[in-house]
Design an enzyme around this catalytic site. Structure first.
Site, PDB file in Angstrom:
ATOM      1  N   ASN A  13       7.456   1.874   2.871  1.00  0.00           N
ATOM      2  CA  ASN A  13       6.148   1.275   2.615  1.00  0.00           C
ATOM      3  C   ASN A  13       5.941   1.300   1.105  1.00  0.00           C
ATOM      4  O   ASN A  13       5.548   2.309   0.538  1.00  0.00           O
ATOM      5  CB  ASN A  13       5.075   2.095   3.336  1.00  0.00           C
ATOM      6  CG  ASN A  13       3.683   1.517   3.137  1.00  0.00           C
ATOM      7  OD1 ASN A  13       3.493   0.582   2.365  1.00  0.00           O
ATOM      8  ND2 ASN A  13       2.719   2.092   3.835  1.00  0.00           N
ATOM      9  N   ARG A  94       7.363  -2.314   5.529  1.00  0.00           N
ATOM     10  CA  ARG A  94       5.992  -2.778   5.757  1.00  0.00           C
ATOM     11  C   ARG A  94       5.691  -3.844   4.713  1.00  0.00           C
ATOM     12  O   ARG A  94       5.830  -3.599   3.513  1.00  0.00           O
ATOM     13  CB  ARG A  94       5.015  -1.619   5.610  1.00  0.00           C
ATOM     14  CG  ARG A  94       3.590  -2.073   5.721  1.00  0.00           C
ATOM     15  CD  ARG A  94       2.627  -0.908   5.661  1.00  0.00           C
ATOM     16  NE  ARG A  94       1.296  -1.384   5.921  1.00  0.00           N
ATOM     17  CZ  ARG A  94       0.251  -1.168   5.113  1.00  0.00           C
ATOM     18  NH1 ARG A  94       0.400  -0.457   4.024  1.00  0.00           N
ATOM     19  NH2 ARG A  94      -0.945  -1.638   5.423  1.00  0.00           N
ATOM     20  N   HIS A 183      -3.793  -4.412   8.983  1.00  0.00           N
ATOM     21  CA  HIS A 183      -3.619  -3.220   9.826  1.00  0.00           C
ATOM     22  C   HIS A 183      -3.113  -3.616  11.213  1.00  0.00           C
ATOM     23  O   HIS A 183      -3.298  -2.883  12.186  1.00  0.00           O
ATOM     24  CB  HIS A 183      -4.950  -2.446  10.040  1.00  0.00           C
ATOM     25  CG  HIS A 183      -5.485  -1.772   8.816  1.00  0.00           C
ATOM     26  ND1 HIS A 183      -6.839  -1.554   8.640  1.00  0.00           N
ATOM     27  CD2 HIS A 183      -4.866  -1.264   7.735  1.00  0.00           C
ATOM     28  CE1 HIS A 183      -7.023  -0.938   7.480  1.00  0.00           C
ATOM     29  NE2 HIS A 183      -5.838  -0.752   6.909  1.00  0.00           N
ATOM     30  N   ARG A 244     -13.750   0.003  -0.902  1.00  0.00           N
ATOM     31  CA  ARG A 244     -13.996  -1.436  -0.748  1.00  0.00           C
ATOM     32  C   ARG A 244     -15.340  -1.692  -0.084  1.00  0.00           C
ATOM     33  O   ARG A 244     -15.727  -0.966   0.842  1.00  0.00           O
ATOM     34  CB  ARG A 244     -12.893  -2.083   0.100  1.00  0.00           C
ATOM     35  CG  ARG A 244     -11.591  -2.232  -0.638  1.00  0.00           C
ATOM     36  CD  ARG A 244     -10.470  -2.700   0.269  1.00  0.00           C
ATOM     37  NE  ARG A 244      -9.474  -1.661   0.450  1.00  0.00           N
ATOM     38  CZ  ARG A 244      -8.527  -1.675   1.386  1.00  0.00           C
ATOM     39  NH1 ARG A 244      -8.447  -2.674   2.240  1.00  0.00           N
ATOM     40  NH2 ARG A 244      -7.660  -0.691   1.469  1.00  0.00           N
ATOM     41  N   GLU A 387       2.137   4.011  12.283  1.00  0.00           N
ATOM     42  CA  GLU A 387       2.661   2.713  11.846  1.00  0.00           C
ATOM     43  C   GLU A 387       4.161   2.799  11.563  1.00  0.00           C
ATOM     44  O   GLU A 387       4.895   1.849  11.819  1.00  0.00           O
ATOM     45  CB  GLU A 387       1.902   2.242  10.598  1.00  0.00           C
ATOM     46  CG  GLU A 387       0.502   1.770  10.948  1.00  0.00           C
ATOM     47  CD  GLU A 387      -0.432   1.685   9.750  1.00  0.00           C
ATOM     48  OE1 GLU A 387      -0.907   2.750   9.312  1.00  0.00           O
ATOM     49  OE2 GLU A 387      -0.681   0.588   9.264  1.00  0.00           O
TER      50      GLU A 387
END
Ligand code: AMP
Length: 402
Positions: A13, A94, A183, A244, A387
Site C-alpha cells: 500500500n 492497493r 474504501h 477532511r 483490506e
C-alpha cells in the site's frame, strides 16, 4: 520451503510519503511479516518491520519509493527471508483510483501502469504514489504476477441516479466527474464477513456499512451490491473525517476564494488536511477527541456532535433507499473500537428495528460480533476490516489465471 511455495502474497500500500506492506497467506490469513516505511523524501525517514514476533526499526533518510521498497526487501533478507531469491506467489497493490476503466482486480502490465498513471488527475496525491510502488516492485520481482486492487472498483456499477452529479452533463462527461466511491475493498470485505456471521448469502441481504477510520465512508448494499456510497469523485465527500470536511455547500469554495482570497491549493489543503475533527477541535485522532470531551472541552464536544449528526443523516438516507435493512455494520479504527460512537449513531431508533445491546456493545473484542439485542429485527454488527487480506486473496485469484 520457499516463500512462493508457501503461497505467500506480498501486499503493498504505497502512499504519498509511506509504504505499508504485509507478507501473508491468503488462505490461512496468517501474516508472516508486516511493516511500514515512513517519511519518504524527508530527513527523518525510517522503517519498522515485524516478523516472527520481533520488531526491527531503522532510521535514516529514504530518497524515494524505489529506495523505500529496496529497504523493505533488505529488511526481509536481514531477518531471514530473501524475497528475491525465494520469490513470492504474487504481489497485490492497493490502488486508490481506478476511474471508469478498472472495475475488478487487474493483472498489471505496461498498459495498466500507464492507465493508472493517466488517472492521476482524479487522485493527484495517491495514484502517482501507487504507480511508484508498482514500478519498484516490478523491477525488484520480475516475473512475479503483480495485481492492482482498486479502492473504487466495488462502486463502479453504482446506479446512474446515485453516481451522477447534477451539473452540466457535457462538462461532467468531459472531465470524468461522477461519484466513484472509495474504501471499496473494505466495504466488500466486511459485508461478506457479515453475511458469513449471519449465516445467509449476501444476495439475500440489505446492509449499511460504516467504515469509520481516519478516513470515513458509508455505503448501502442491496443483495451484496452497492446502491449508494458517501465518498464521491474524491475521498472528500460524505462523513466528517479526521482531517477532511466531508459534505459541504459547494458555494463555500467560491466564497472562500473571493472573500478569504484563498487559491485552489489552499482550499484543497483546508478541506483535506485542516478540516473535519481537526478543524473543529484541533485533534484528528478519535481517542484524543474523546479525552478532550471527557475533560469538558466544548469545541471537541461540538466536533463529536457534528460527526454523529452526519452519520445519522446518512443512516436515515440509506434506510429509506433500501426500504428494509438486515444489518448495519461498523468497521475500521473508530467503528471497531468506539462503543460510544456506535451507541450514539443508533440511539432511539427502536421504531426502525434498530436496538443496540449496551453490554454487547461495551464488550472488548477483536472478532466479528453482533451488538444488537437478540430480538431486534436489524442486526447491528462490528466486523474488523482486513483490506490486506482482501487484496492478497484478490491477487492470488488473478495470479492463478495467468
Ligand atoms: P484507521 O484509519 O482505521 O486506522 O482508524 C484510525 C482512527 O481510529 C483514529 O482516529 C483512532 O483514534 C481511532 N481509534 C483507534 N482505536 C480507538 C479506540 N480504542 N477508541 C476510539 N477510537 C479509536
Amino acid at each position: 520451503m520457499s516463500t512462493a511455495d508457501e503461497g505467500l502474497v506480498l501486499v503493498i500500500n504505497s502512499g504519498s510519503s509511506s509504504i505499508k506492506y504485509q507478507l501473508l497467506n491468503p488462505e490461512s490469513s496468517v501474516v508472516a511479516a508486516s511493516g511500514m516505511v515512513e517519511r519518504i523524501g524527508e530527513d527523518d525517514g525510517g522503517i519498522e518491520h515485524h516478523a516472527d514476533g520481533a520488531s526491527t526499526v531503522r532510521r535514516g533518510p529514504i530518497a524515494d519509493h524505489t529506495a523505500g521498497l529496496r529497504l523493505i526487501f533488505d529488511m526481509f533478507s536481514s531477518t531471514g527471508r530473501d524475497l528475491r531469491r525465494d520469490g513470492v506467489h504474487a504481489v497485490g497493490h492497493r490502488v486508490v483510483h481506478g476511474g471508469e476503466v478498472f472495475y475488478r482486480p487487474t493483472l498489471i502490465d505496461d498498459a495498466v501502469v500507464r492507465a493508472i498513471s493517466e488517472l492521476s488527475s482524479l487522485a493527484p496525491l495517491h495514484n502517482p504514489a501507487n504507480v511508484a510502488g508498482i514500478e519498484s516492485a516490478r523491477a525488484l520481482l520480475p516475473g512475479v504476477p503483480q495485481v492492482a486492487v482498486f479502492d473504487t472498483a466495488f462502486f463502479h456499477d453504482l446506479p446512474a441516479a446515485a453516481r451522477t452529479y447534477a451539473i452540466d452533463a457535457e462538462i461532467a462527461a468531459a472531465h470524468g466527474v461522477r461519484k466513484y466511491g472509495f474504501h471499496g475493498t473494505s466495504h466488500e470485505y466486511v459485508s461478506g464477513q457479515a453475511a458469513v456471521l449471519l449465516g445467509r448469502p449476501p444476495a439475500e441481504l440489505n446492509q449499511i456499512v460504516f467504515h469509520l477510520g481516519n478516513g470515513a465512508s458509508a455505503s448501502a448494499l442491496r443483495g451484496g451490491r452497492p446502491i449508494d456510497t458517501s465518498m464521491g469523485l474524491t475521498p472528500l465527500e460524505g462523513l466528517v473525517m479526521g482531517t477532511r470536511s466531508g459534505d459541504l455547500d459547494p458555494g463555500i469554495v467560491p466564497h472562500l476564494v473571493r472573500t478569504a482570497h484563498m487559491d485552489v491549493d489552499q482550499v484543497d489543503v483546508l478541506l483535506n488536511r485542516d478540516s473535519g475533527l481537526k478543524g473543529l477541535s484541533g485533534v484528528n485522532d478519535f481517542r484524543e477527541l474523546q479525552r478532550l470531551i471527557d475533560s469538558g472541552d466544548q469545541a471537541a464536544r461540538l466536533a463529536y456532535e457534528v460527526y454523529i449528526h452526519r452519520l445519522r443523516r446518512y443512516l436515515g438516507a440509506y434506510l429509506v433507499q433500501l426500504g428494509t435493512v438486515d444489518a448495519i455494520i461498523f468497521t475500521a479504527g473508530v467503528g471497531e473500537n468506539s462503543p460510544r460512537v456506535r451507541a450514539d449513531a443508533l440511539a432511539d431508533l427502536s421504531r426502525f428495528g434498530i436496538e443496540v445491546d449496551p453490554a454487547a456493545n461495551a464488550a472488548n473484542s477483536r472478532v466479528a460480533r453482533r451488538i444488537s439485542t437478540p430480538d431486534a429485527p436489524v442486526a447491528v454488527l462490528v466486523v474488523p476490516t482486513n483490506e490486506e487480506l482482501a487484496i492478497a486473496r484478490a491477487a492470488r485469484r488473478v495470479a492463478e489465471t495467468c
